[in-house]
Design a protein around this motif. Structure first.
Motif, PDB file in Angstrom:
ATOM      1  N   CYS A  98      21.600  30.486 -40.345  1.00  0.00           N
ATOM      2  CA  CYS A  98      20.138  30.491 -40.434  1.00  0.00           C
ATOM      3  C   CYS A  98      19.632  29.151 -39.906  1.00  0.00           C
ATOM      4  O   CYS A  98      20.161  28.102 -40.246  1.00  0.00           O
ATOM      5  N   ALA A  99      18.610  29.201 -39.053  1.00  0.00           N
ATOM      6  CA  ALA A  99      18.096  27.990 -38.409  1.00  0.00           C
ATOM      7  C   ALA A  99      16.930  27.381 -39.178  1.00  0.00           C
ATOM      8  O   ALA A  99      16.159  26.608 -38.627  1.00  0.00           O
ATOM      9  N   LEU A 100      16.818  27.765 -40.457  1.00  0.00           N
ATOM     10  CA  LEU A 100      15.718  27.234 -41.260  1.00  0.00           C
ATOM     11  C   LEU A 100      16.269  26.345 -42.364  1.00  0.00           C
ATOM     12  O   LEU A 100      17.473  26.256 -42.561  1.00  0.00           O
ATOM     13  N   PHE A 101      15.380  25.699 -43.079  1.00  0.00           N
ATOM     14  CA  PHE A 101      15.794  24.788 -44.143  1.00  0.00           C
ATOM     15  C   PHE A 101      16.093  25.560 -45.422  1.00  0.00           C
ATOM     16  O   PHE A 101      15.713  26.731 -45.570  1.00  0.00           O
ATOM     17  N   ASP A 102      16.777  24.900 -46.332  1.00  0.00           N
ATOM     18  CA  ASP A 102      17.169  25.525 -47.586  1.00  0.00           C
ATOM     19  C   ASP A 102      15.928  25.901 -48.400  1.00  0.00           C
ATOM     20  O   ASP A 102      14.928  25.190 -48.386  1.00  0.00           O
ATOM     21  N   HIS A 103      15.986  26.998 -49.097  1.00  0.00           N
ATOM     22  CA  HIS A 103      14.889  27.498 -49.954  1.00  0.00           C
ATOM     23  C   HIS A 103      13.621  27.807 -49.165  1.00  0.00           C
ATOM     24  O   HIS A 103      12.521  27.670 -49.690  1.00  0.00           O
ATOM     25  N   HIS A 104      13.774  28.192 -47.891  1.00  0.00           N
ATOM     26  CA  HIS A 104      12.583  28.564 -47.129  1.00  0.00           C
ATOM     27  C   HIS A 104      12.026  29.872 -47.657  1.00  0.00           C
ATOM     28  O   HIS A 104      12.748  30.670 -48.254  1.00  0.00           O
ATOM     29  N   THR A 105      10.753  30.109 -47.384  1.00  0.00           N
ATOM     30  CA  THR A 105      10.141  31.378 -47.767  1.00  0.00           C
ATOM     31  C   THR A 105      10.376  32.382 -46.645  1.00  0.00           C
ATOM     32  O   THR A 105      10.872  32.026 -45.584  1.00  0.00           O
ATOM     33  N   ALA A 106      10.009  33.621 -46.883  1.00  0.00           N
ATOM     34  CA  ALA A 106      10.115  34.701 -45.893  1.00  0.00           C
ATOM     35  C   ALA A 106      11.563  34.927 -45.479  1.00  0.00           C
ATOM     36  O   ALA A 106      12.491  34.569 -46.208  1.00  0.00           O
ATOM     37  N   ALA A 107      11.744  35.509 -44.286  1.00  0.00           N
ATOM     38  CA  ALA A 107      13.061  35.981 -43.880  1.00  0.00           C
ATOM     39  C   ALA A 107      13.903  34.868 -43.265  1.00  0.00           C
ATOM     40  O   ALA A 107      13.385  33.849 -42.829  1.00  0.00           O
ATOM     41  N   HIS A 108      15.230  35.100 -43.209  1.00  0.00           N
ATOM     42  CA  HIS A 108      16.112  34.182 -42.505  1.00  0.00           C
ATOM     43  C   HIS A 108      15.806  34.273 -41.005  1.00  0.00           C
ATOM     44  O   HIS A 108      15.249  35.256 -40.530  1.00  0.00           O
ATOM     45  N   SER A 109      16.222  33.235 -40.281  1.00  0.00           N
ATOM     46  CA  SER A 109      15.798  33.103 -38.878  1.00  0.00           C
ATOM     47  C   SER A 109      16.146  34.319 -38.026  1.00  0.00           C
ATOM     48  O   SER A 109      15.401  34.678 -37.130  1.00  0.00           O
ATOM     49  N   TRP A 110      17.288  34.979 -38.308  1.00  0.00           N
ATOM     50  CA  TRP A 110      17.673  36.113 -37.460  1.00  0.00           C
ATOM     51  C   TRP A 110      16.808  37.336 -37.694  1.00  0.00           C
ATOM     52  O   TRP A 110      16.858  38.270 -36.915  1.00  0.00           O
ATOM     53  N   ASP A 111      16.012  37.351 -38.755  1.00  0.00           N
ATOM     54  CA  ASP A 111      15.107  38.466 -38.999  1.00  0.00           C
ATOM     55  C   ASP A 111      13.686  38.169 -38.536  1.00  0.00           C
ATOM     56  O   ASP A 111      12.786  38.976 -38.704  1.00  0.00           O
ATOM     57  N   VAL A 112      13.490  37.000 -37.971  1.00  0.00           N
ATOM     58  CA  VAL A 112      12.164  36.615 -37.502  1.00  0.00           C
ATOM     59  C   VAL A 112      12.126  36.786 -35.992  1.00  0.00           C
ATOM     60  O   VAL A 112      12.938  36.212 -35.280  1.00  0.00           O
ATOM     61  N   THR A 113      11.178  37.592 -35.500  1.00  0.00           N
ATOM     62  CA  THR A 113      11.037  37.764 -34.064  1.00  0.00           C
ATOM     63  C   THR A 113       9.843  36.962 -33.576  1.00  0.00           C
ATOM     64  O   THR A 113       8.786  36.965 -34.195  1.00  0.00           O
TER      65      THR A 113
END
Ligand SMILES: [Zn+2]
Ligand SMILES: [Zn+2]
Length: 132
Positions: A98-113
């Motif tokens: 996942c290309a986001l920071f820990d405890h981010h909101t919403a979806a993990h990066s691979w689910d974000v288009t």
């Protein structure tokens, strides 16, 4: 899930933190940043944009967080550890982090288009048009 469309102007102090002494001074850091989270509609949820990597790929990276816009905007630039989630593809054995920071909101990066990114990619593929 679509990517959040929030854009904000980096404050001068955050831009300064992006310029390292060894960096080429002619290369101005991009003053605008885009929220990289999946769409989120809760007013209290902060938007977040990746600013720069840590010392190693595993080190906490610098992120810019903000809420609101215009005079109501509040913001902070902080380092955050990476989200520990990984996506393992059973067919190819590939592992994506996942290309986001820990405890981010919403979806993990691979689910974000990112509609804009997809558009650019499409233009690359169909760039050599036979028309004309
Ligand atoms: Zn956002
Ligand atoms: Zn994640």
């Amino acid at each position: 899930m679509l990517q959040c469309t929030a854009v904000t102007l980096l404050p001068p102090d955050a831009v300064l933190r992006l310029t390292t002494p060894e960096a080429d001074s002619s290369a101005d850091p991009e003053p605008y940043v885009l929220c990289e989270l999946g769409e989120h509609h809760d007013q209290r949820t902060e938007h977040a944009a990746y600013l720069r990597p840590g010392r190693t790929p595993d080190s906490p990276a610098l992120w810019f967080y903000w809420t609101g816009s215009g005079p109501q905007r509040t913001h902070r630039a902080e380092t955050a550890p990476w989200c520990p989630a990984v996506l393992r593809r059973l067919d190819s054995g590939l592992v994506r982090r996942c290309a986001l920071f820990d405890h981010h909101t919403a979806a993990h990066s691979w689910d974000v288009t990112d509609p804009l990114g997809d558009l650019i990619a499409e233009q690359f593929v169909s760039g050599d048009s036979p028309e004309g």
